[in-house]
Write a protein that holds these residues in place. Structure first.
Motif, PDB file in Angstrom:
ATOM      1  N   PRO A 239       0.829  -1.211   0.000  1.00  0.00           N
ATOM      2  CA  PRO A 239       0.000   0.000   0.000  1.00  0.00           C
ATOM      3  C   PRO A 239       0.859   1.254   0.000  1.00  0.00           C
ATOM      4  N   SER A 240       0.207   2.416   0.035  1.00  0.00           N
ATOM      5  CA  SER A 240       0.948   3.676  -0.113  1.00  0.00           C
ATOM      6  C   SER A 240       0.920   4.537   1.145  1.00  0.00           C
ATOM      7  N   ASP A 241       0.649   3.923   2.286  1.00  0.00           N
ATOM      8  CA  ASP A 241       0.533   4.701   3.531  1.00  0.00           C
ATOM      9  C   ASP A 241       1.764   5.572   3.772  1.00  0.00           C
ATOM     10  N   HIS A 242       2.943   4.976   3.600  1.00  0.00           N
ATOM     11  CA  HIS A 242       4.187   5.700   3.859  1.00  0.00           C
ATOM     12  C   HIS A 242       4.357   6.874   2.893  1.00  0.00           C
ATOM     13  N   ALA A 243       4.149   6.605   1.595  1.00  0.00           N
ATOM     14  CA  ALA A 243       4.317   7.656   0.593  1.00  0.00           C
ATOM     15  C   ALA A 243       3.306   8.782   0.787  1.00  0.00           C
ATOM     16  N   GLN A 244       2.070   8.448   1.132  1.00  0.00           N
ATOM     17  CA  GLN A 244       1.062   9.482   1.376  1.00  0.00           C
ATOM     18  C   GLN A 244       1.506  10.404   2.510  1.00  0.00           C
ATOM     19  N   LYS A 245       2.048   9.790   3.546  1.00  0.00           N
ATOM     20  CA  LYS A 245       2.510  10.578   4.690  1.00  0.00           C
ATOM     21  C   LYS A 245       3.639  11.512   4.272  1.00  0.00           C
ATOM     22  N   LYS A 246       4.589  10.990   3.510  1.00  0.00           N
ATOM     23  CA  LYS A 246       5.746  11.795   3.125  1.00  0.00           C
ATOM     24  C   LYS A 246       5.379  12.879   2.107  1.00  0.00           C
ATOM     25  N   LEU A 247       4.384  12.591   1.270  1.00  0.00           N
ATOM     26  CA  LEU A 247       3.978  13.561   0.253  1.00  0.00           C
ATOM     27  C   LEU A 247       2.823  14.436   0.720  1.00  0.00           C
ATOM     28  N   ASN A 248       2.383  14.213   1.961  1.00  0.00           N
ATOM     29  CA  ASN A 248       1.280  14.986   2.534  1.00  0.00           C
ATOM     30  C   ASN A 248       0.021  14.880   1.664  1.00  0.00           C
ATOM     31  N   LEU A 249      -0.290  13.640   1.284  1.00  0.00           N
ATOM     32  CA  LEU A 249      -1.461  13.372   0.450  1.00  0.00           C
ATOM     33  C   LEU A 249      -2.519  12.642   1.256  1.00  0.00           C
ATOM     34  N   SER A 250      -3.782  12.885   0.920  1.00  0.00           N
ATOM     35  CA  SER A 250      -4.873  12.177   1.577  1.00  0.00           C
ATOM     36  C   SER A 250      -5.990  11.931   0.583  1.00  0.00           C
ATOM     37  N   PHE A 251      -6.370  10.666   0.456  1.00  0.00           N
ATOM     38  CA  PHE A 251      -7.505  10.288  -0.387  1.00  0.00           C
ATOM     39  C   PHE A 251      -8.434   9.414   0.459  1.00  0.00           C
ATOM     40  N   ASN A 252      -9.684   9.833   0.592  1.00  0.00           N
ATOM     41  CA  ASN A 252     -10.628   9.126   1.459  1.00  0.00           C
ATOM     42  C   ASN A 252     -10.765   7.654   1.083  1.00  0.00           C
ATOM     43  N   SER A 253     -10.735   7.370  -0.202  1.00  0.00           N
ATOM     44  CA  SER A 253     -10.954   5.990  -0.649  1.00  0.00           C
ATOM     45  C   SER A 253      -9.846   5.054  -0.177  1.00  0.00           C
ATOM     46  N   LEU A 254      -8.644   5.616   0.112  1.00  0.00           N
ATOM     47  CA  LEU A 254      -7.525   4.783   0.519  1.00  0.00           C
ATOM     48  C   LEU A 254      -7.450   4.598   2.030  1.00  0.00           C
ATOM     49  N   ASN A 255      -8.401   5.193   2.750  1.00  0.00           N
ATOM     50  CA  ASN A 255      -8.422   5.022   4.202  1.00  0.00           C
ATOM     51  C   ASN A 255      -9.085   3.717   4.623  1.00  0.00           C
ATOM     52  N   LYS A 256      -9.700   3.031   3.658  1.00  0.00           N
ATOM     53  CA  LYS A 256     -10.318   1.737   3.932  1.00  0.00           C
ATOM     54  C   LYS A 256      -9.249   0.644   3.876  1.00  0.00           C
ATOM     55  N   PRO A 257      -9.511  -0.524   4.473  1.00  0.00           N
ATOM     56  CA  PRO A 257      -8.609  -1.669   4.275  1.00  0.00           C
ATOM     57  C   PRO A 257      -8.516  -2.022   2.798  1.00  0.00           C
ATOM     58  N   MET A 258      -7.360  -2.502   2.375  1.00  0.00           N
ATOM     59  CA  MET A 258      -7.172  -2.828   0.958  1.00  0.00           C
ATOM     60  C   MET A 258      -8.224  -3.801   0.428  1.00  0.00           C
ATOM     61  N   ALA A 259      -8.716  -4.685   1.283  1.00  0.00           N
ATOM     62  CA  ALA A 259      -9.702  -5.670   0.851  1.00  0.00           C
ATOM     63  C   ALA A 259     -11.002  -5.020   0.386  1.00  0.00           C
ATOM     64  N   GLN A 260     -11.212  -3.766   0.757  1.00  0.00           N
ATOM     65  CA  GLN A 260     -12.442  -3.073   0.362  1.00  0.00           C
ATOM     66  C   GLN A 260     -12.210  -2.078  -0.773  1.00  0.00           C
ATOM     67  N   TRP A 261     -11.006  -2.025  -1.287  1.00  0.00           N
ATOM     68  CA  TRP A 261     -10.713  -1.071  -2.350  1.00  0.00           C
ATOM     69  C   TRP A 261     -11.412  -1.437  -3.655  1.00  0.00           C
ATOM     70  N   GLU A 262     -11.767  -0.395  -4.395  1.00  0.00           N
ATOM     71  CA  GLU A 262     -12.226  -0.570  -5.774  1.00  0.00           C
ATOM     72  C   GLU A 262     -10.998  -0.668  -6.680  1.00  0.00           C
ATOM     73  N   ASN A 263     -11.217  -1.047  -7.929  1.00  0.00           N
ATOM     74  CA  ASN A 263     -10.099  -1.170  -8.871  1.00  0.00           C
ATOM     75  C   ASN A 263      -9.284   0.106  -8.977  1.00  0.00           C
ATOM     76  N   SER A 264      -9.972   1.242  -9.046  1.00  0.00           N
ATOM     77  CA  SER A 264      -9.277   2.518  -9.219  1.00  0.00           C
ATOM     78  C   SER A 264      -8.419   2.856  -8.004  1.00  0.00           C
ATOM     79  N   ASP A 265      -8.808   2.358  -6.833  1.00  0.00           N
ATOM     80  CA  ASP A 265      -8.021   2.647  -5.624  1.00  0.00           C
ATOM     81  C   ASP A 265      -6.638   2.006  -5.700  1.00  0.00           C
ATOM     82  N   HIS A 266      -6.558   0.811  -6.292  1.00  0.00           N
ATOM     83  CA  HIS A 266      -5.262   0.155  -6.436  1.00  0.00           C
ATOM     84  C   HIS A 266      -4.328   0.991  -7.307  1.00  0.00           C
ATOM     85  N   LEU A 267      -4.860   1.509  -8.395  1.00  0.00           N
ATOM     86  CA  LEU A 267      -4.025   2.328  -9.277  1.00  0.00           C
ATOM     87  C   LEU A 267      -3.646   3.635  -8.599  1.00  0.00           C
TER      88      LEU A 267
END
Length: 391
Positions: A239-267
């Motif tokens: 996942p991208s937790d580390h990179a989001q933190k370092k780049l100061n990025l936040s996307f609501n869809s990525l706050n869910k567990p990976m098992a609940q991600w949609e296809n676009s969330d993986h990309l």
């Protein structure tokens, strides 16, 4: 007779799940990598030996194109094209071949991040497998490196307990992912593109960045006798937790567990990691070019497999993996597209130290003479891993 000290410094950076097709499609996220490729050998049709990290990495280090895997008495074997099994241990790897010629190596490994992240969030209990008696998957398969390694090791830092955690996460998501369904909006892409990294605050809880960059400097240092550095990096794997933190990025869809991600969330998560990977590549290039004898530095960028979410619907489909090689003294650009196999990389490194390969043109000639082997199919290569957990 005492062998003359080799002046070459070969740095091999094996990125986990670096997909050159996606990196090319979203090239504006990786300006530093694009600049490096302008004076390098770039392979456009390079295939890793297998889809799985723990098959692909041993294959590349042992120079074997596997048709399967085998586990016996807690030892891990690759089965070669002739059906012969060979154990994954130090004596059968590139490191030992170099050591026999008095060429010393260094390993830095920091990968398999899923359990570390999800255990902290108490989202994935499967990461701890009581059948392993508290031993980690990495300790068992990679133990030969840090128990038997006779050259200097600066860092070898496996992360967390692992029980094929990502496979577990994906299997919980019953949806079949297809490459055609990976789409993100222009707004999301621009948000990633415009994100800034605070390079003055790189250290995280496990000190990954600072330790990693210091390890490169140590390999280049004249204070030690190391000529070859092998760096296996977790990036740009999800996942991208580390990179989001370092780049100061936040996307609501990525706050869910990976098992609940949609296809676009993986990309989306993957592209965030590509942006962060470009920063890491920038630092690698800066450190290498600051070395006083940089004309003798050779950098290899490769990957263990492509972005696997592209083909979960068809496990037999393979895609190109990364291979970019840069002799810092060679300013030529060569783009190569003959289909090639990742198991040849260990031989290529040996030929560099033997001075049989001295330029980007020599790399082209090397691959011209090599046969192509199909990547190991998922079913055959996973058979040994399934048996691993039963032993």
């Amino acid at each position: 007779n005492k062998q003359e000290k080799n002046n070459f410094k070969v740095l091999w950076f094996l990125f986990d799940e670096f997909d050159p097709e996606l990196a090319g499609q979203y090239s504006k996220l990786m300006p530093n990598f694009q600049r490096i490729k302008k004076n390098a050998f770039e392979h456009k049709n390079f295939y890793s030996p297998a889809k799985k990290t723990n098959v692909s990495v041993p294959s590349q280090l042992m120079g074997i194109a596997p048709i399967g895997t085998l586990v016996k008495d807690r030892k891990y074997y690759l089965i070669d094209q002739s059906g012969v099994s060979k154990e994954f241990k130090f004596e059968n790897t590139l490191f030992n071949s170099l050591l026999e010629k008095k060429i010393f190596s260094s390993i830095h490994s920091s990968f398999f991040p899923y359990c570390k992240i999800y255990l902290k969030k108490n989202l994935l209990q499967e990461c701890v497998d009581p059948k392993l008696d508290d031993r980690t998957f990495i300790e068992i398969l990679y133990r030969p490196f840090y128990e038997n390694f006779r050259g200097p090791i600066f860092i070898f830092s496996p992360i967390g307990k692992i029980n094929f955690a990502l496979n577990i996460l994906i299997k919980k998501n019953k949806k079949k992912l297809e490459a055609s369904s990976f789409k993100i909006s222009e707004d999301e892409l621009n948000k990633i593109f415009k994100s800034k990294l605070n390079e003055n605050n790189l250290e995280d809880v496990d000190g990954f960045n600072l330790v990693f960059f210091e390890s490169i400097k140590k390999v280049l240092s004249d204070e030690n006798n190391t000529s070859f550095g092998f760096f296996h990096l977790m990036l740009p794997h999800l996942p991208s937790d580390h990179a989001q933190k370092k780049l100061n990025l936040s996307f609501n869809s990525l706050n869910k567990p990976m098992a609940q991600w949609e296809n676009s969330d993986h990309l989306l998560s993957y592209l965030i990691n590509l942006k962060y990977t470009d920063f890491v590549i920038k630092k690698i290039n800066q450190i290498s070019n600051n070395y006083k004898d940089k004309k003798n530095v050779i950098i290899i960028f490769s990957s263990d497999h492509w972005f696997r979410q592209k083909n979960l619907k068809d496990d037999t489909q393979s895609y190109p993996s990364l291979l970019v090689i840069n002799f810092l003294k060679d300013k030529s650009k060569i783009t190569y597209d003959k289909k090639s196999s990742g198991n040849h990389l260990s031989e290529l490194v040996k030929k560099i130290f033997n001075e049989d390969i001295k330029s980007h043109k020599d790399i082209e000639n090397f691959f011209d003479r090599k046969d192509y082997n199909e990547p190991c199919k998922a079913i055959e290569c996973l058979e040994g891993q399934k048996n691993f957990w039963k032993n």
